[in-house]
Design a protein around this motif. Structure first.
Motif, PDB file in Angstrom:
ATOM      1  N   GLY A  61     -44.503  44.084  41.347  1.00  0.00           N
ATOM      2  CA  GLY A  61     -45.621  43.537  41.198  1.00  0.00           C
ATOM      3  C   GLY A  61     -45.634  42.915  39.796  1.00  0.00           C
ATOM      4  N   ASP A  62     -46.879  41.950  39.616  1.00  0.00           N
ATOM      5  CA  ASP A  62     -47.020  41.188  38.492  1.00  0.00           C
ATOM      6  C   ASP A  62     -48.415  41.200  37.975  1.00  0.00           C
ATOM      7  N   ILE A  63     -48.604  41.548  36.842  1.00  0.00           N
ATOM      8  CA  ILE A  63     -49.914  41.453  36.225  1.00  0.00           C
ATOM      9  C   ILE A  63     -50.213  40.595  35.112  1.00  0.00           C
ATOM     10  N   LEU A  64     -50.923  39.716  35.179  1.00  0.00           N
ATOM     11  CA  LEU A  64     -51.181  38.726  33.937  1.00  0.00           C
ATOM     12  C   LEU A  64     -52.475  39.382  33.109  1.00  0.00           C
ATOM     13  N   ILE A  65     -52.168  39.411  31.817  1.00  0.00           N
ATOM     14  CA  ILE A  65     -53.240  39.725  30.815  1.00  0.00           C
ATOM     15  C   ILE A  65     -53.412  38.632  30.062  1.00  0.00           C
ATOM     16  N   ARG A  66     -54.758  38.091  30.147  1.00  0.00           N
ATOM     17  CA  ARG A  66     -55.135  36.961  29.776  1.00  0.00           C
ATOM     18  C   ARG A  66     -56.504  36.918  28.900  1.00  0.00           C
ATOM     19  N   ASN A 114     -51.997  33.903  23.958  1.00  0.00           N
ATOM     20  CA  ASN A 114     -53.226  34.786  24.838  1.00  0.00           C
ATOM     21  C   ASN A 114     -52.695  35.154  26.144  1.00  0.00           C
ATOM     22  N   ASP A 115     -51.533  35.347  26.564  1.00  0.00           N
ATOM     23  CA  ASP A 115     -51.076  35.484  27.950  1.00  0.00           C
ATOM     24  C   ASP A 115     -49.700  36.255  27.957  1.00  0.00           C
ATOM     25  N   TYR A 116     -50.172  37.556  28.405  1.00  0.00           N
ATOM     26  CA  TYR A 116     -48.746  38.471  28.750  1.00  0.00           C
ATOM     27  C   TYR A 116     -48.619  38.602  30.154  1.00  0.00           C
ATOM     28  N   LEU A 117     -47.431  38.707  30.604  1.00  0.00           N
ATOM     29  CA  LEU A 117     -47.131  38.917  32.140  1.00  0.00           C
ATOM     30  C   LEU A 117     -46.219  40.309  32.203  1.00  0.00           C
ATOM     31  N   LEU A 118     -46.831  41.324  32.907  1.00  0.00           N
ATOM     32  CA  LEU A 118     -46.267  42.548  33.009  1.00  0.00           C
ATOM     33  C   LEU A 118     -45.582  42.764  34.436  1.00  0.00           C
ATOM     34  N   VAL A 119     -44.460  42.969  34.501  1.00  0.00           N
ATOM     35  CA  VAL A 119     -43.672  43.187  35.676  1.00  0.00           C
ATOM     36  C   VAL A 119     -43.469  44.576  35.991  1.00  0.00           C
ATOM     37  N   ILE A 120     -44.069  45.074  36.964  1.00  0.00           N
ATOM     38  CA  ILE A 120     -44.274  46.529  37.340  1.00  0.00           C
ATOM     39  C   ILE A 120     -43.554  47.007  38.750  1.00  0.00           C
ATOM     40  N   ASN A 121     -43.390  48.161  39.039  1.00  0.00           N
ATOM     41  CA  ASN A 121     -42.815  48.628  40.066  1.00  0.00           C
ATOM     42  C   ASN A 121     -43.637  48.476  41.581  1.00  0.00           C
ATOM     43  N   GLY A 138     -62.123  47.404  27.204  1.00  0.00           N
ATOM     44  CA  GLY A 138     -62.672  47.161  25.801  1.00  0.00           C
ATOM     45  C   GLY A 138     -62.134  46.203  25.010  1.00  0.00           C
ATOM     46  N   PHE A 139     -61.451  45.405  25.767  1.00  0.00           N
ATOM     47  CA  PHE A 139     -60.820  44.056  25.091  1.00  0.00           C
ATOM     48  C   PHE A 139     -61.337  42.884  25.724  1.00  0.00           C
ATOM     49  N   ARG A 140     -61.140  41.651  25.024  1.00  0.00           N
ATOM     50  CA  ARG A 140     -61.843  40.472  25.426  1.00  0.00           C
ATOM     51  C   ARG A 140     -60.471  39.819  26.083  1.00  0.00           C
ATOM     52  N   CYS A 141     -60.471  40.221  27.394  1.00  0.00           N
ATOM     53  CA  CYS A 141     -59.278  39.785  28.065  1.00  0.00           C
ATOM     54  C   CYS A 141     -59.573  40.226  29.712  1.00  0.00           C
ATOM     55  N   HIS A 142     -58.663  39.779  30.587  1.00  0.00           N
ATOM     56  CA  HIS A 142     -58.930  40.194  31.963  1.00  0.00           C
ATOM     57  C   HIS A 142     -57.420  40.682  32.535  1.00  0.00           C
ATOM     58  N   ALA A 143     -57.356  41.378  33.388  1.00  0.00           N
ATOM     59  CA  ALA A 143     -56.107  41.677  33.821  1.00  0.00           C
ATOM     60  C   ALA A 143     -56.055  41.132  35.516  1.00  0.00           C
ATOM     61  N   GLN A 144     -55.146  40.314  35.808  1.00  0.00           N
ATOM     62  CA  GLN A 144     -55.241  39.715  37.153  1.00  0.00           C
ATOM     63  C   GLN A 144     -53.854  40.068  38.008  1.00  0.00           C
ATOM     64  N   ASP A 145     -54.071  40.718  39.070  1.00  0.00           N
ATOM     65  CA  ASP A 145     -53.049  40.994  39.936  1.00  0.00           C
ATOM     66  C   ASP A 145     -52.275  39.505  40.825  1.00  0.00           C
ATOM     67  N   LEU A 146     -51.026  39.132  40.068  1.00  0.00           N
ATOM     68  CA  LEU A 146     -50.556  38.113  40.675  1.00  0.00           C
ATOM     69  C   LEU A 146     -49.445  38.374  41.592  1.00  0.00           C
ATOM     70  N   SER A 147     -49.287  39.544  42.017  1.00  0.00           N
ATOM     71  CA  SER A 147     -48.082  40.027  42.727  1.00  0.00           C
ATOM     72  C   SER A 147     -47.919  39.308  43.902  1.00  0.00           C
ATOM     73  N   ASP A 148     -49.011  39.121  44.513  1.00  0.00           N
ATOM     74  CA  ASP A 148     -48.431  38.346  45.863  1.00  0.00           C
ATOM     75  C   ASP A 148     -48.274  36.714  45.789  1.00  0.00           C
ATOM     76  N   TYR A 149     -48.440  36.477  44.607  1.00  0.00           N
ATOM     77  CA  TYR A 149     -48.341  34.791  44.518  1.00  0.00           C
ATOM     78  C   TYR A 149     -46.836  34.517  44.106  1.00  0.00           C
ATOM     79  N   TYR A 150     -45.916  35.489  44.047  1.00  0.00           N
ATOM     80  CA  TYR A 150     -44.603  35.144  43.669  1.00  0.00           C
ATOM     81  C   TYR A 150     -43.456  35.770  44.439  1.00  0.00           C
ATOM     82  N   THR A 151     -42.553  35.029  44.941  1.00  0.00           N
ATOM     83  CA  THR A 151     -41.400  35.372  45.487  1.00  0.00           C
ATOM     84  C   THR A 151     -40.421  35.756  44.444  1.00  0.00           C
ATOM     85  N   GLN A 152     -39.950  36.882  44.194  1.00  0.00           N
ATOM     86  CA  GLN A 152     -39.025  36.885  42.982  1.00  0.00           C
ATOM     87  C   GLN A 152     -37.540  37.356  43.495  1.00  0.00           C
TER      88      GLN A 152
END
Lengths: 376, 129
Positions: A61-66, A114-121, A138-152
């Motif tokens: 999985g891939d989570i973008l925190i922006r 302002n962009d971090y990508l977390l690769v998860i299990n 509590g932070f000014r950012c949002h976390a978006q699930d990008l898992s289905d957008y990528y073939t890794q």
């Protein structure tokens, strides 16, 4: 013998039909219909240690925190110190519960200020996404699930660089381990290329669009480019033995919601000098209280194979722990295991007994990682 | 790979080949293929008694352990020790790589086992292909 069940209701990566055409053996891996082996686990393992192999790891999985406070959010939810990351750099880290135990382990990539990508299990995807979304509120950012957008795809092995070099204009020669860049790969502009992997070998992970035709085309181009180096498509079987030889943790085995950072021997990725992160307080207390168990490497010294879940005993016959991952190690040609035992039994050279079904066989605590590549 | 017509088979994927009052026992090509690379076998000793339907040893691949079930009862008269040093022979020639030879106690037990045709049908149903 377990029959090969028809895959129904399982999730599939964009390469599922490609794996089936290659006559891979497929298994249910955390709800995903994934290839466990193609030509054979040992051959695939050896290809990665001595040449090159390619894995479909699109189930990750891939989570973008922006957002303007994305760094603060990442610092709050993960144990490593993301403030040390430069743009284009990644590191191993983990998401923790307040108890200092594991939500999951992750690779954090700094894409920009302002962009971090977390690769998860794969098996923990939904849990991780909702946990991250809750805890960055509590932070000014949002976390978006990008898992289905990528073939890794993971291209791994000492010749991985030679294969990928043929397919991209990106300069790989200056790229360091755990750094990433963008380049055209197989004609796809702006493709993320990371020098990361889960094999203990040099290698790259590339992130391409997850539509089927593109995924199939790139997979085939990688195999074609790798042919002169003896590339093999590799399944989850080899992925597991490769990571075990290199002592890389697997969620649900070495790390879980009941195992803490100190026990898992992952303290070097846990930065207690950071002012705050979820789990920090508990970890301070746990450290002061002392460990009840710790992860050690075992090598069977009698004939037999210690496997996941097998019990470990002291020489005097007292049950002291259990194996989290155990298998024959195809490159080392030894039977190895990771196990939790009390610290009193963690000294290198300590003899313990592993219950292999009806009998107890001798094993020895050995230095880890079992395998470490020689860096050029 | 076809299953030899002169062998009989269990639903646990062992084969048995009768030769007079004795028989050799191994695992099928279907079994070795399901297991993958075989790295370890644990076999009984000469003189041990096998009991039909009961486990008599195990075979291990890199990723799995599988018990061996006796297709028929009898005393072990020979063990294929070559498999200890070269278990991969089971992958390359499952129907040739015998594990033990037994003195059959009751030849009638063998007749209750699956024929090659029935076993072929059985694995096609089990494998779903």
């Amino acid at each position: 013998m377990t029959p090969t069940a028809e895959a129904t209701g399982l999730r599939k990566t964009a390469l599922n039909s490609v794996h089936r055409e290659l006559r891979a053996k497929m298994v249910d891996f955390g709800g995903w219909d994934m290839p466990v082996e193609y030509s054979g686990l040992i051959a695939e393992h050896m290809a990665v240690r001595t040449g090159v192999g390619v894995f479909d790891v699109s189930h990750m999985g891939d989570i973008l925190i922006r957002g303007p406070q994305s760094l603060a959010a990442v610092q709050h939810i993960s144990m490593n110190d993301a403030s040390r990351l430069q743009q284009g750099q990644a590191h191993y880290s983990a998401l923790l519960y307040p108890e200092g135990t594991f939500v999951d382990d992750v690779i954090v990539h700094k894409l920009g200020e302002n962009d971090y990508l977390l690769v998860i299990n794969a098996g923990t995807r939904e849990k991780d996404v909702s946990w991250v979304q809750q805890n960055v509120r509590g932070f000014r950012c949002h976390a978006q699930d990008l898992s289905d957008y990528y073939t890794q795809l993971a291209i791994q092995g000492p010749r991985a660089v030679d294969v990928l070099r043929k397919l991209t204009n990106a300069d790989l020669s200056t790229m360091k381990n755990y750094w990433f860049t963008y380049g055209t790969v197989c004609g796809l502009p702006n493709t993320m290329i990371a020098r990361t992997g889960y094999t203990g070998e040099d290698g790259f992970e590339i992130y391409i669009p997850s539509d089927e035709p593109t995924s199939r085309r790139v997979w085939n181009e990688v195999l074609e480019a790798g042919r002169e180096f003896g590339i093999l498509p590799c399944g989850l079987g080899a992925r597991n033995t490769l990571r075990l030889e290199s002592k890389m943790a697997l969620y649900g085995h070495e790390i879980s919601e009941t195992i803490n950072v100190w026990e898992a021997d992952l303290g070097r990725y846990c930065k207690m000098d950071k002012p705050e992160f979820i789990g920090r307080e508990a970890l301070e207390q746990l450290k002061a209280a002392g460990l009840k168990r710790i992860l050690v490497g075992l090598e069977m010294i009698e004939r037999g194979i210690g496997r996941d879940g097998y019990k470990v005993f002291s020489e005097s016959g007292e049950e002291i722990g259990s194996i989290t991952s155990g298998s024959p190690a195809p490159f080392l040609k030894k039977n190895i295991a990771l196990a939790y035992v009390p610290p009193g039994y963690s000294q290198i050279g300590t003899t313990v007994l592993v219950e292999v079904r009806s009998q107890k066989i001798r094993a020895q605590v050995v230095p880890t990682p079992f395998y470490k590549r020689v860096k050029k | 790979m076809p299953f030899p017509a002169n062998y009989r088979y269990t639903r646990e994927h062992e084969w048995i080949k009768v030769d007079g009052g004795q028989a050799t026992i191994g695992i099928t090509d279907y079994a070795q293929n399901s297991l993958g690379d075989i790295v370890f076998v644990e076999l009984p000793k000469v003189g041990d008694e096998l009991s039909a339907g009961k486990t008599f040893g195990s075979v291990e691949s890199v990723k799995a352990v599988s018990d061996l079930y006796a297709p028929a009862s009898g005393k072990v008269v020979a063990v294929n020790d070559e498999l200890n040093g070269a278990p991969e022979k089971i992958n390359s020639d499952a129907h040739g790589a015998w594990m033990v030879r037994i003195q059959l106690k009751d030849a009638g037990e063998v007749n209750k086992l699956l024929s090659s045709d029935d076993y072929d049908k059985f694995v096609k149903e089990e494998g779903g292909h």
